[in-house]
Design a protein around this motif. Structure first.
Motif, PDB file in Angstrom:
ATOM      1  N   VAL A 257       0.745  -1.068   0.077  1.00 56.63           N
ATOM      2  CA  VAL A 257      -0.114   0.092  -0.028  1.00 56.63           C
ATOM      3  C   VAL A 257       1.041   1.139  -0.199  1.00 56.63           C
ATOM      4  N   LYS A 258       1.924   1.190   0.845  1.00 56.39           N
ATOM      5  CA  LYS A 258       2.745   2.429   0.784  1.00 56.39           C
ATOM      6  C   LYS A 258       3.408   2.682  -0.384  1.00 56.39           C
ATOM      7  N   ALA A 259       3.884   1.634  -1.057  1.00 57.83           N
ATOM      8  CA  ALA A 259       4.653   1.714  -2.436  1.00 57.83           C
ATOM      9  C   ALA A 259       3.709   2.089  -3.495  1.00 57.83           C
ATOM     10  N   GLY A 260       2.245   2.147  -3.252  1.00 60.86           N
ATOM     11  CA  GLY A 260       1.420   2.282  -4.207  1.00 60.86           C
ATOM     12  C   GLY A 260       1.061   0.980  -5.118  1.00 60.86           C
ATOM     13  N   VAL A 261       1.429  -0.113  -4.848  1.00 59.36           N
ATOM     14  CA  VAL A 261       1.209  -1.335  -5.658  1.00 59.36           C
ATOM     15  C   VAL A 261      -0.274  -1.755  -5.300  1.00 59.36           C
ATOM     16  N   THR A 262      -0.658  -1.778  -4.108  1.00 60.26           N
ATOM     17  CA  THR A 262      -1.965  -1.942  -3.642  1.00 60.26           C
ATOM     18  C   THR A 262      -2.460  -0.816  -3.337  1.00 60.26           C
ATOM     19  N   ASP A 263      -3.828  -0.492  -3.848  1.00 65.14           N
ATOM     20  CA  ASP A 263      -4.411   0.643  -3.584  1.00 65.14           C
ATOM     21  C   ASP A 263      -4.935   0.769  -2.137  1.00 65.14           C
ATOM     22  N   ALA A 264      -5.603  -0.156  -1.954  1.00 65.88           N
ATOM     23  CA  ALA A 264      -6.313  -0.176  -0.338  1.00 65.88           C
ATOM     24  C   ALA A 264      -6.405  -1.676  -0.077  1.00 65.88           C
ATOM     25  N   ALA A 265      -6.253  -1.785   1.272  1.00 61.77           N
ATOM     26  CA  ALA A 265      -6.505  -3.037   2.056  1.00 61.77           C
ATOM     27  C   ALA A 265      -7.546  -2.867   3.184  1.00 61.77           C
ATOM     28  N   LEU A 266      -8.335  -3.889   3.268  1.00 63.75           N
ATOM     29  CA  LEU A 266      -9.525  -3.721   4.170  1.00 63.75           C
ATOM     30  C   LEU A 266      -9.369  -4.944   5.569  1.00 63.75           C
ATOM     31  N   SER A 267      -9.209  -4.306   6.606  1.00 65.63           N
ATOM     32  CA  SER A 267      -9.174  -4.984   7.615  1.00 65.63           C
ATOM     33  C   SER A 267     -10.673  -5.224   8.517  1.00 65.63           C
ATOM     34  N   THR A 287     -21.638 -16.659  34.176  1.00 60.08           N
ATOM     35  CA  THR A 287     -22.629 -15.935  34.585  1.00 60.08           C
ATOM     36  C   THR A 287     -24.009 -16.195  33.972  1.00 60.08           C
ATOM     37  N   GLY A 288     -23.978 -16.862  32.950  1.00 56.65           N
ATOM     38  CA  GLY A 288     -25.143 -17.115  32.261  1.00 56.65           C
ATOM     39  C   GLY A 288     -25.661 -16.133  31.370  1.00 56.65           C
ATOM     40  N   LYS A 289     -24.809 -15.134  31.089  1.00 55.49           N
ATOM     41  CA  LYS A 289     -25.063 -13.811  30.338  1.00 55.49           C
ATOM     42  C   LYS A 289     -25.198 -14.437  28.698  1.00 55.49           C
ATOM     43  N   ALA A 290     -26.356 -13.991  28.060  1.00 51.81           N
ATOM     44  CA  ALA A 290     -26.526 -14.579  26.848  1.00 51.81           C
ATOM     45  C   ALA A 290     -25.737 -13.917  25.679  1.00 51.81           C
ATOM     46  N   ILE A 291     -25.209 -14.581  24.730  1.00 51.31           N
ATOM     47  CA  ILE A 291     -23.979 -14.299  23.859  1.00 51.31           C
ATOM     48  C   ILE A 291     -24.869 -13.605  22.629  1.00 51.31           C
ATOM     49  N   GLU A 292     -24.389 -12.665  22.196  1.00 54.74           N
ATOM     50  CA  GLU A 292     -25.067 -11.834  20.880  1.00 54.74           C
ATOM     51  C   GLU A 292     -23.744 -11.793  19.791  1.00 54.74           C
ATOM     52  N   SER A 293     -24.146 -11.664  18.689  1.00 59.30           N
ATOM     53  CA  SER A 293     -23.151 -11.701  17.566  1.00 59.30           C
ATOM     54  C   SER A 293     -22.575 -10.288  17.470  1.00 59.30           C
ATOM     55  N   VAL A 294     -21.324 -10.320  17.137  1.00 57.46           N
ATOM     56  CA  VAL A 294     -20.562  -9.055  16.950  1.00 57.46           C
ATOM     57  C   VAL A 294     -20.114  -8.991  15.461  1.00 57.46           C
ATOM     58  N   ASP A 295     -20.541  -7.784  14.816  1.00 58.62           N
ATOM     59  CA  ASP A 295     -19.886  -7.475  13.584  1.00 58.62           C
ATOM     60  C   ASP A 295     -18.689  -6.549  13.966  1.00 58.62           C
ATOM     61  N   THR A 296     -17.339  -7.070  13.530  1.00 59.33           N
ATOM     62  CA  THR A 296     -16.042  -6.499  13.777  1.00 59.33           C
ATOM     63  C   THR A 296     -15.608  -5.349  13.085  1.00 59.33           C
ATOM     64  N   GLY A 297     -16.463  -5.277  11.917  1.00 62.90           N
ATOM     65  CA  GLY A 297     -16.284  -3.949  11.166  1.00 62.90           C
ATOM     66  C   GLY A 297     -15.486  -4.206   9.776  1.00 62.90           C
ATOM     67  N   ILE A 298     -15.403  -2.951   9.263  1.00 58.79           N
ATOM     68  CA  ILE A 298     -14.402  -2.920   7.933  1.00 58.79           C
ATOM     69  C   ILE A 298     -13.567  -1.597   8.007  1.00 58.79           C
ATOM     70  N   LEU A 299     -12.298  -1.804   8.173  1.00 60.68           N
ATOM     71  CA  LEU A 299     -11.260  -0.712   8.202  1.00 60.68           C
ATOM     72  C   LEU A 299     -10.623  -0.585   6.808  1.00 60.68           C
ATOM     73  N   GLN A 300     -10.614   0.589   6.128  1.00 58.17           N
ATOM     74  CA  GLN A 300      -9.920   0.515   5.089  1.00 58.17           C
ATOM     75  C   GLN A 300      -8.476   1.494   5.306  1.00 58.17           C
ATOM     76  N   VAL A 301      -7.324   0.702   4.750  1.00 56.15           N
ATOM     77  CA  VAL A 301      -6.110   1.529   4.896  1.00 56.15           C
ATOM     78  C   VAL A 301      -5.641   1.792   3.694  1.00 56.15           C
ATOM     79  N   ASP A 302      -5.322   2.961   3.153  1.00 55.52           N
ATOM     80  CA  ASP A 302      -4.874   3.230   1.896  1.00 55.52           C
ATOM     81  C   ASP A 302      -3.853   4.473   1.848  1.00 55.52           C
ATOM     82  N   GLN A 303      -3.467   5.322   1.163  1.00 54.56           N
ATOM     83  CA  GLN A 303      -2.378   6.252   1.118  1.00 54.56           C
ATOM     84  C   GLN A 303      -3.055   7.422   2.189  1.00 54.56           C
ATOM     85  N   SER A 304      -4.082   7.536   2.412  1.00 54.67           N
ATOM     86  CA  SER A 304      -4.413   8.613   3.413  1.00 54.67           C
ATOM     87  C   SER A 304      -4.305   8.241   4.868  1.00 54.67           C
TER      88      SER A 304
END
Length: 320
Positions: A257-267, A287-304
């Motif tokens: 990404v730094k070299a400009g070979v890859t425009d962006a990478a998504l984490s 504790t018996g606490k119910a489990i709920e799904s979690v979306d860990t998201g999309i992070l883009q790394v690019d030249q910015s």
């Protein structure tokens, strides 16, 4: 295997969750074993997930084991899960790359009163309790959106994946194709499924690039094919002519990404994909606490923002 003074069935745990945590008295943390099974422990990306899982175990004072095959070997992953069931661990977190093979063993664990969550790669159709990971269809769409911003709205595009039949790959590809279909001037010429052996993977990518001299864009769908695509683009000297978007923030990809070979990478925040399932299973068990799904998201790394993430990598932060 040591003897355990506490054992609770998943039915009892779920009943306690429904009644409220005050109705439930859980085990001593030191008696809790949680096994985290990942589909390929040999890649750098897996080490970030492992770091999150082990950090949760250390924080909570429980025993966490991170296991899985080196290279995607479904039969071996099933064997790791079967072994955890035999050991009667208190909880299982599983990355599912093959629903046909893994869903039955996930359901077997649940039937054996072992609570199961999935992470990184979902297990639709199984009886798992929750999923911790990226919305993979959305991430495929995001990758396509990013490519269009740099490439424009016309040209031929190649999709590259380590395993086209894997559920995570299908979801990302479907998302990418759905987004690219909005632009009549863009054509997806092929999806290349490279396999996971490094040299064969690289050769398949280079050959695909050479076979498509008018190629304008590439989307790589995983942590392994993303840096391999960057390498291939540099070797065939087309890095300035072909736009490339990929996934995950391993060091070689960040350098590209730094070299400009890859425009962006998504984490997809792999550290939390390791940490959150362990923490959720611990809360359920204790504790018996119910489990709920979690979306860990999309992070883009690019030249910015690439310099920020290279600095994080230099400091040893688990960014993945």
């Amino acid at each position: 295997m040591r003897s355990k003074s506490f054992r609770v069935g998943i039915g009892s745990v779920l009943f306690a969750a429904a009644m409220g945590s005050a109705a439930f008295a859980g085990p001593d943390p030191k008696d809790i074993d949680i096994t985290v099974v990942y589909h390929d422990t040999g890649i750098e990306f897996a080490q970030v997930i492992k770091a999150g899982a082990l950090a949760a175990g250390k924080e909570l004072g429980i025993n966490v084991e991170f296991v899985g095959p080196i290279g995607i070997k479904v039969d071996e992953e099933v064997a790791f899960i079967e072994n955890a069931i035999t050991k009667k661990v208190e909880g299982l977190a599983i990355s599912n790359v093959n629903g046909e093979a893994l869903n039955p063993v996930i359901d077997k664990a649940m039937a054996a009163n072992i609570p199961v969550v999935t992470f990184n790669s979902e297990a639709p159709g199984s009886k798992r309790l929750a999923f911790f990971g990226q919305d993979l269809v959305s991430s495929g769409k995001a990758a396509a959106e990013s490519l269009v911003k740099t490439m424009g709205t016309d040209g031929s595009v190649l999709i590259i994946t380590g395993e086209a039949a894997a559920s995570w790959s299908q979801d990302r590809e479907n998302g990418a194709r759905t987004e690219l279909a909005k632009y009549p001037g863009i054509s997806v010429v092929n999806t290349i499924s490279t396999g996971w052996e490094e040299q064969a993977q690289y050769a398949a990518i280079e050959n695909a690039i050479r076979a498509n001299p008018d190629l304008k864009g590439i989307i790589s769908l995983d942590a392994a094919t993303t840096p391999a695509t960057g390498r291939a683009l540099q070797r065939v000297e087309r890095a300035t002519k072909i736009h490339h978007v990929g996934f995950d923030l391993i060091p070689e990809t960040l350098d590209n990404v730094k070299a400009g070979v890859t425009d962006a990478a998504l984490s997809q925040n792999p550290y939390m994909q390791g940490y959150l399932p362990v923490k959720a299973l611990f809360d359920l068990i204790t504790t018996g606490k119910a489990i709920e799904s979690v979306d860990t998201g999309i992070l883009q790394v690019d030249q910015s923002n690439i310099d920020e993430y290279l600095e994080k990598l230099k400091k040893g932060e688990p960014i993945g």
